[in-house]
Design a protein around this motif. Sequence first.
Motif, PDB file in Angstrom:
ATOM      1  N   LEU A  17      -0.459   8.950   1.453  1.00  0.00           N
ATOM      2  CA  LEU A  17      -0.399   8.277   0.164  1.00  0.00           C
ATOM      3  C   LEU A  17      -1.608   8.588  -0.704  1.00  0.00           C
ATOM      4  O   LEU A  17      -1.500   8.644  -1.936  1.00  0.00           O
ATOM      5  CB  LEU A  17      -0.259   6.767   0.368  1.00  0.00           C
ATOM      6  CG  LEU A  17       1.011   6.308   1.109  1.00  0.00           C
ATOM      7  CD1 LEU A  17       1.080   4.790   1.130  1.00  0.00           C
ATOM      8  CD2 LEU A  17       2.258   6.894   0.480  1.00  0.00           C
ATOM      9  N   ARG A  21      -1.657   9.760  -4.630  1.00  0.00           N
ATOM     10  CA  ARG A  21      -2.441   9.060  -5.660  1.00  0.00           C
ATOM     11  C   ARG A  21      -3.329  10.037  -6.435  1.00  0.00           C
ATOM     12  O   ARG A  21      -3.472   9.948  -7.657  1.00  0.00           O
ATOM     13  CB  ARG A  21      -3.288   7.960  -5.025  1.00  0.00           C
ATOM     14  CG  ARG A  21      -2.488   6.794  -4.477  1.00  0.00           C
ATOM     15  CD  ARG A  21      -3.395   5.641  -4.079  1.00  0.00           C
ATOM     16  NE  ARG A  21      -2.642   4.570  -3.456  1.00  0.00           N
ATOM     17  CZ  ARG A  21      -2.477   4.424  -2.151  1.00  0.00           C
ATOM     18  NH1 ARG A  21      -3.044   5.288  -1.308  1.00  0.00           N
ATOM     19  NH2 ARG A  21      -1.770   3.424  -1.664  1.00  0.00           N
ATOM     20  N   GLU A  51       6.887   4.305  -0.392  1.00  0.00           N
ATOM     21  CA  GLU A  51       5.578   3.932  -0.949  1.00  0.00           C
ATOM     22  C   GLU A  51       5.027   5.057  -1.822  1.00  0.00           C
ATOM     23  O   GLU A  51       4.397   4.811  -2.856  1.00  0.00           O
ATOM     24  CB  GLU A  51       4.592   3.610   0.172  1.00  0.00           C
ATOM     25  CG  GLU A  51       4.944   2.387   1.012  1.00  0.00           C
ATOM     26  CD  GLU A  51       5.919   2.707   2.137  1.00  0.00           C
ATOM     27  OE1 GLU A  51       6.395   3.858   2.202  1.00  0.00           O
ATOM     28  OE2 GLU A  51       6.193   1.807   2.946  1.00  0.00           O
ATOM     29  N   GLY A  52       5.242   6.293  -1.395  1.00  0.00           N
ATOM     30  CA  GLY A  52       4.810   7.437  -2.185  1.00  0.00           C
ATOM     31  C   GLY A  52       5.642   7.593  -3.442  1.00  0.00           C
ATOM     32  O   GLY A  52       5.114   7.923  -4.521  1.00  0.00           O
ATOM     33  N   ARG A  54       7.016   5.198  -5.049  1.00  0.00           N
ATOM     34  CA  ARG A  54       6.589   4.130  -5.957  1.00  0.00           C
ATOM     35  C   ARG A  54       5.343   4.550  -6.757  1.00  0.00           C
ATOM     36  O   ARG A  54       5.233   4.240  -7.956  1.00  0.00           O
ATOM     37  CB  ARG A  54       6.302   2.851  -5.173  1.00  0.00           C
ATOM     38  CG  ARG A  54       5.875   1.674  -6.050  1.00  0.00           C
ATOM     39  CD  ARG A  54       5.620   0.434  -5.229  1.00  0.00           C
ATOM     40  NE  ARG A  54       6.865  -0.152  -4.722  1.00  0.00           N
ATOM     41  CZ  ARG A  54       7.654  -0.964  -5.439  1.00  0.00           C
ATOM     42  NH1 ARG A  54       7.323  -1.278  -6.687  1.00  0.00           N
ATOM     43  NH2 ARG A  54       8.742  -1.457  -4.904  1.00  0.00           N
ATOM     44  N   ILE A  55       4.421   5.250  -6.115  1.00  0.00           N
ATOM     45  CA  ILE A  55       3.217   5.702  -6.810  1.00  0.00           C
ATOM     46  C   ILE A  55       3.588   6.593  -7.998  1.00  0.00           C
ATOM     47  O   ILE A  55       3.040   6.464  -9.101  1.00  0.00           O
ATOM     48  CB  ILE A  55       2.283   6.442  -5.837  1.00  0.00           C
ATOM     49  CG1 ILE A  55       1.707   5.462  -4.808  1.00  0.00           C
ATOM     50  CG2 ILE A  55       1.163   7.155  -6.587  1.00  0.00           C
ATOM     51  CD1 ILE A  55       0.986   6.131  -3.656  1.00  0.00           C
ATOM     52  N   GLU A  58       5.260   4.451 -10.786  1.00  0.00           N
ATOM     53  CA  GLU A  58       4.288   3.635 -11.517  1.00  0.00           C
ATOM     54  C   GLU A  58       3.523   4.454 -12.552  1.00  0.00           C
ATOM     55  O   GLU A  58       2.887   3.902 -13.444  1.00  0.00           O
ATOM     56  CB  GLU A  58       3.326   2.966 -10.534  1.00  0.00           C
ATOM     57  CG  GLU A  58       3.989   1.853  -9.722  1.00  0.00           C
ATOM     58  CD  GLU A  58       3.097   1.276  -8.647  1.00  0.00           C
ATOM     59  OE1 GLU A  58       2.082   1.930  -8.310  1.00  0.00           O
ATOM     60  OE2 GLU A  58       3.425   0.193  -8.130  1.00  0.00           O
ATOM     61  N   GLU A  84      16.887   3.101   0.280  1.00  0.00           N
ATOM     62  CA  GLU A  84      15.728   2.360  -0.213  1.00  0.00           C
ATOM     63  C   GLU A  84      15.165   3.002  -1.479  1.00  0.00           C
ATOM     64  O   GLU A  84      14.696   2.297  -2.380  1.00  0.00           O
ATOM     65  CB  GLU A  84      14.651   2.269   0.875  1.00  0.00           C
ATOM     66  CG  GLU A  84      15.055   1.440   2.079  1.00  0.00           C
ATOM     67  CD  GLU A  84      15.524   0.041   1.680  1.00  0.00           C
ATOM     68  OE1 GLU A  84      14.811  -0.616   0.893  1.00  0.00           O
ATOM     69  OE2 GLU A  84      16.600  -0.388   2.146  1.00  0.00           O
ATOM     70  N   THR A  85      15.219   4.311  -1.541  1.00  0.00           N
ATOM     71  CA  THR A  85      14.770   4.991  -2.758  1.00  0.00           C
ATOM     72  C   THR A  85      15.716   4.717  -3.910  1.00  0.00           C
ATOM     73  O   THR A  85      15.281   4.550  -5.058  1.00  0.00           O
ATOM     74  CB  THR A  85      14.637   6.507  -2.507  1.00  0.00           C
ATOM     75  OG1 THR A  85      13.667   6.735  -1.479  1.00  0.00           O
ATOM     76  CG2 THR A  85      14.212   7.245  -3.762  1.00  0.00           C
ATOM     77  N   LEU A  88      14.786   1.437  -5.244  1.00  0.00           N
ATOM     78  CA  LEU A  88      13.514   1.510  -5.958  1.00  0.00           C
ATOM     79  C   LEU A  88      13.707   2.130  -7.344  1.00  0.00           C
ATOM     80  O   LEU A  88      13.142   1.645  -8.338  1.00  0.00           O
ATOM     81  CB  LEU A  88      12.508   2.328  -5.144  1.00  0.00           C
ATOM     82  CG  LEU A  88      11.072   2.379  -5.670  1.00  0.00           C
ATOM     83  CD1 LEU A  88      10.462   0.977  -5.722  1.00  0.00           C
ATOM     84  CD2 LEU A  88      10.229   3.291  -4.780  1.00  0.00           C
TER      85      LEU A  88
END
Length: 243
Positions: A17, A21, A51-52, A54-55, A58, A84-85, A88
């Motif tokens: 991650l 970022r 989680e990646g 989502r980064i 965002e 799940e993606t 999201l």
Amino acid sequence: MRNEEMDWTEISKTKELDTIRSAVDLLDPNERDARGRTPLMLCITNRMPVEGIRILLEKGVDLEAEDKLGDTALKKAVKFKQAETVKLLLEFGASLDSPYGILGTAWNAARRNKTMADLLLGTNGAVRLTLDPREQEIVDGILYEESIDDMCSRIRELSSPELIHAVVDGYNWDDGPEPMIAAYENPACAEITLLDMYELMEADYWLDMDEEEWSHNEEYRLWRRLAEGLQKKGASADAMEDR
């Protein structure tokens, strides 16, 4: 990974991650590769953890960009079976609808996976594909009805687009055109069901048939009538190109 080595193709394969970022701050998060894919598409294709994803989201990336296959990020998530993606992407505002109509949507791409398709039921023109036990019992009762007349009568009485769609999907087309004419004429029949009917009955075959071949055979005349009706409602071969 050193900054000078950062490349979205390689970054999309990482599970780190911190690397993601760094990348969204140092690289263009909306750039395209030779196949028109955005970093978001590459990350989905290479199964980056949510989680990646989502980064990237965002960072305000373009959710509606299309690659050279005509896929959006949402369609990629469907094709690679990443539920799940999908959730999201919808959370961040990915559009369910397509400028190309129902056949261009992620819902249409998801139809072989009913659970996935049901996540996208807000799509304009979509029908629920998963039936409850009572609904399945009704559909089975129609499909296994021995009397064609009774089958047609029961189809005409349906008021649910979902049940009509399921009947069309499960119908044995060798049993003749009458039940499908009843489905076509039912006001509750959805556009996507008409499109499916056009394909399933191979309507182009009947539309291309010489009049001499079909005009003297009652069953052939009915098939021709159904094909013409579907064509008039827009369920043409051209509409099937995006499937």
